[in-house]
Write an enzyme that holds these catalytic residues in place. Structure first.
Site, PDB file in Angstrom:
ATOM      1  N   HIS A 185     -10.082   3.110  -0.851  1.00  0.00           N
ATOM      2  CA  HIS A 185     -10.299   2.698   0.545  1.00  0.00           C
ATOM      3  C   HIS A 185     -11.114   1.411   0.528  1.00  0.00           C
ATOM      4  O   HIS A 185     -12.133   1.276   1.201  1.00  0.00           O
ATOM      5  CB  HIS A 185     -10.980   3.807   1.347  1.00  0.00           C
ATOM      6  CG  HIS A 185     -10.254   4.136   2.610  1.00  0.00           C
ATOM      7  ND1 HIS A 185     -10.836   4.270   3.833  1.00  0.00           N
ATOM      8  CD2 HIS A 185      -8.917   4.316   2.844  1.00  0.00           C
ATOM      9  CE1 HIS A 185      -9.938   4.534   4.755  1.00  0.00           C
ATOM     10  NE2 HIS A 185      -8.768   4.580   4.178  1.00  0.00           N
ATOM     11  N   HIS A 200       0.820  -1.208   0.000  1.00  0.00           N
ATOM     12  CA  HIS A 200       0.000   0.000   0.000  1.00  0.00           C
ATOM     13  C   HIS A 200       0.856   1.261   0.000  1.00  0.00           C
ATOM     14  O   HIS A 200       0.491   2.277  -0.604  1.00  0.00           O
ATOM     15  CB  HIS A 200      -0.921  -0.010   1.226  1.00  0.00           C
ATOM     16  CG  HIS A 200      -2.030   0.990   1.163  1.00  0.00           C
ATOM     17  ND1 HIS A 200      -3.122   0.840   0.347  1.00  0.00           N
ATOM     18  CD2 HIS A 200      -2.214   2.175   1.795  1.00  0.00           C
ATOM     19  CE1 HIS A 200      -3.936   1.867   0.493  1.00  0.00           C
ATOM     20  NE2 HIS A 200      -3.400   2.701   1.360  1.00  0.00           N
TER      21      HIS A 200
END
Length: 733
Positions: A90, A44
């Site tokens: 998200h 990430h």
């Protein structure tokens, strides 16, 4: 280190990565240092699987002020004004806890933009859910996720006073195990007042501002870098909790600060919190930093150093102030009822030195961890399924009458109006919205400072990307640009959110690589550089990954806010023209999926020259005032596009088009549009000059809808279009 294998597994680190850590430190790391490496080298934060393919994106143009590598990208929109924008994912948090996951996604992307010195003026979102139409456990859960995500997005954006003006919501079974929530924000700033995320100048103070740090979001970046399984689906502690009222105060405090000459740089605390913000700020400048973690404002009792470094509590920023001005920075934030503390300073050591009540608890070289994370060249392999589906055509299935096909396509949740979603968003706050959600094609805001308008559109067709990952990604760039052009604006630049499955699967890695190649090709051909973006991998549950979904958000500039082009019929009796050429192209189409349950075939042909000609015709015809509206033709083909325009306008249409195959009214050939024309001779002359084919196909008017052999009433279209989605989503309530 005892139980090394177990510790590394928990931190999602490989033995090779651990050996690299030993080389960097020249010793064994302690647990705090290991946690920092784990977060910074997570997929990430580090893009270690994707970085190889992201290099080479077109990122420069005369109008690009800041490309990838900062909190957000920036383009010049004229008259001393800049648009600052970015898209972020998200996904994992929103699947675990839909309300907070989606809300904090909005909060994070807003901070990315206002950290650059811009006031946010528009939000969009790109949402993907699984099957919502059945009565089984899966569909019920997906409907719950839709309701939670939409509520989270709406509540946060509405509290912030930023209009949500558009986006897209689509559905496919491939998202049953992993929904996708991609958030986009655009802000405005003066071109000479852009701020960057840097920490430099020896002795300059480092200031923590915003909300207090709690234990929420611990390990979030690492969690988002792994697939879901039955064992780890319940990861609620790793989801942050947002407070939009604190964010509103933070926004206003930052914008007040930016009017002063007090700071060197500022960075949002996003994924990996204080760790990523501090290392990235120092890393960009080649600096070192000292931080005293016991000075960080704490929300909970007994917090330890690793919790301060790895928490992803929301509404926080890290500032590098100019020496001597730290008290003035603190004063501004405390005035806005926010925490503000000097927690460290910039050094020339090149190391991040962390202290806890005077004791040094971590000492890590900044450059290797922030700028030299592992870059993997993972194995790639063309998926075996592609060969099996490539040659499928609609002739492989029984013929269906066009009327029956239309009735089924037009009543799908994919086509139907999503006002149930966007009516929960405030789209008119700030009073600049010209084309609001549901207006078809791009959304548009007015720029009061220079009289221009900004058009934006978020697009991706996952079915296209499944049957052709390279062409599908290119098609997403084309589609987003086409939507912007249909509003009369000139497409300028994109931000992207690249959502894929597990990169450790060679077939997924191949899909990702091909998607990047497609974006590079399309952006170069269309002169729309990539200025920011995000990669989200491991969107997979129990070994089943999502369809490749490279979401593209395009932003364009219209020089005259008074000449924004609508996307549905304006005048009774006006002439309709069909722009472009149609072939029997049904690969990945809504027609094949809805009628036969298949996502197969060859992608429609891509022709960038024709695409640019279409943009040019509509943009210039709009400037000349010879057209009343324009709508691109995409999902569902000509018949569905016309029906949407009819439902939205409440006006009928009589249309006849000569196709070789009667079913081609549902073909999804690219680079096509429907245009309502005021001056036929001038429009035809302009099309001839641009070099694109146009055909008059009918007129607007009446209470009936006719497209070749498809007939219905406008009243029926409106009933289906405006009620289907709400009935579907609310059936459990």
């Amino acid at each position: 280190m005892e139980n090394l294998q177990e510790v590394l597994k928990k931190h999602k680190l490989t033995m090779d990565e651990y050996e690299n850590i030993l080389n960097i430190l020249g010793r064994e790391p302690n647990m705090l240092e290991l946690g920092i490496f784990s977060s910074m080298w997570s997929e990430h934060c580090s893009y270690k699987s994707s970085k190889k393919y992201l290099s080479g994106f077109p990122t420069k143009a005369p109008w690009v002020i800041q490309g990838p590598g900062e909190n957000a990208g920036v383009i010049d929109i004229g008259d001393g004004m800049a648009a600052v924008f970015k898209m972020e994912s998200h996904n994992h948090p929103s699947f675990i806890e839909p309300y907070q996951g989606a809300a904090t996604g909005v909060g994070g992307i807003l901070r990315d933009v206002f950290t650059m010195g811009a006031r946010p003026v528009a939000n969009m979102n790109s949402l993907r859910f699984g099957n919502v139409t059945n009565n089984d456990k899966t569909s019920k859960h997906q409907r719950y996720l839709v309701r939670g995500v939409v509520a989270g997005i709406g509540d946060y954006g509405n509290c912030m006073g930023v209009p949500t003006i558009g986006g897209e919501t689509s559905f496919d079974e491939s998202y049953n195990g992993n929904i996708l929530v991609n958030a986009f924000t655009l802000g405005l700033a003066k071109t000479d007042e852009i701020f960057y995320g840097r920490a430099e100048g020896i002795g300059n103070p480092v200031v923590y501002v915003g909300s207090k740090t709690g234990r929420d979001g611990l390990g979030g970046a690492v969690m988002a870098s792994d697939s879901f399984t039955e064992e780890n689906k319940s990861l609620r502690p790793t989801v942050q909790v947002g407070d939009p009222f604190a964010e509103k105060l933070l926004l206003e405090a930052c914008l007040e600060l930016f009017k002063k000459d007090y700071i060197v740089g500022i960075q949002d605390m996003g994924a990996a919190g204080l760790t990523s913000s501090s290392f990235e700020m120092a890393g960009r400048s080649g600096s070192g930093m000292i931080m005293h973690l016991d000075r960080v404002p704490a929300r909970e009792e007994g917090m330890q150093p690793h919790e301060f470094m790895l928490s992803e509590s929301q509404e926080r920023m890290l500032i590098c102030a100019k020496k001597g001005y730290e008290d003035k920075v603190v004063e501004i934030f405390r005035k806005w009822d926010l925490d503000a503390e000097v927690i460290g300073e910039v050094t020339n050591t090149g190391n991040m030195e962390l202290f806890w009540h005077g004791e040094k608890v971590a000492d890590i070289p900044v450059q290797p961890i922030s700028e030299e994370a592992p870059v993997y060249d993972r194995p790639v392999k063309e998926p075996e399924y592609l060969a099996a589906i490539a040659n499928t055509t609609i002739d492989d299935f029984a013929k269906v009458s066009n009327q029956e096909a239309f009735d089924k396509l037009f009543s799908t949740v994919e086509v139907s109006d999503k006002s149930w979603v966007f009516e929960q968003y405030d789209s008119m706050v700030q009073t600049n919205t010209i084309k609001a959600p549901g207006s078809l094609d791009a959304s548009v805001i007015r720029v009061k400072e220079n009289g221009k308008a900004l058009a934006m559109s978020s697009d991706c067709n996952p079915r296209y990307n499944y049957i052709d990952p390279k062409g599908g990604a290119a098609a997403a760039v084309m589609e987003s640009g086409r939507n912007v052009a249909m509003s009369g604006a000139r497409p300028k630049a994109i931000t992207d959110c690249l959502n894929y499955g597990n990169p450790e699967n060679p077939e997924i890695m191949w899909q990702f690589a091909q998607g990047c190649y497609g974006i590079k090709e399309a952006c170069a051909a269309l002169n729309t550089p990539v200025i920011s973006g995000n990669v989200s991998l491991y969107n997979e549950t129990n070994g089943v990954g999502v369809f490749p979904t490279p979401s593209i958000a395009m932003v364009g500039v219209n020089d005259d806010a008074n000449k924004v082009l609508p996307s549905y019929f304006q005048e009774e009796g006006s002439s309709l023209y069909f722009v472009g050429e149609t072939k029997s192209e049904f690969g990945g189409s809504l027609y094949m999926k809805t009628l036969f349950g298949k996502v197969e075939g060859k992608l429609p042909q891509i022709d960038y020259t024709k695409e640019l000609a279409l943009w040019e015709l509509v943009i210039e015809a709009n400037k000349a005032g010879i057209i009343s509206c324009a709508k691109d033709i995409n999902v569902g083909g000509l018949a569905v596009a016309l029906a949407k325009m009819s439902a939205m306008s409440g006006k009928g249409v009589t249309c006849k088009v000569a196709f070789e195959d009667a079913r081609d009214i549902f073909s999804e050939s690219f680079s096509r549009a429907i245009v309502e024309v005021k001056d036929e001779a001038a429009f035809e002359a302009m099309a001839d000059k641009v070099g694109i084919k146009v055909t008059k196909i009918g007129n607007v008017g009446g209470e009936k809808f006719t497209c070749n052999d498809v007939q219905t009433t406008v009243a029926s279209l409106k009933e289906i279009y405006f009620t289907t989605f709400q009935k579907t989503i609310e059936q459990d309530i």
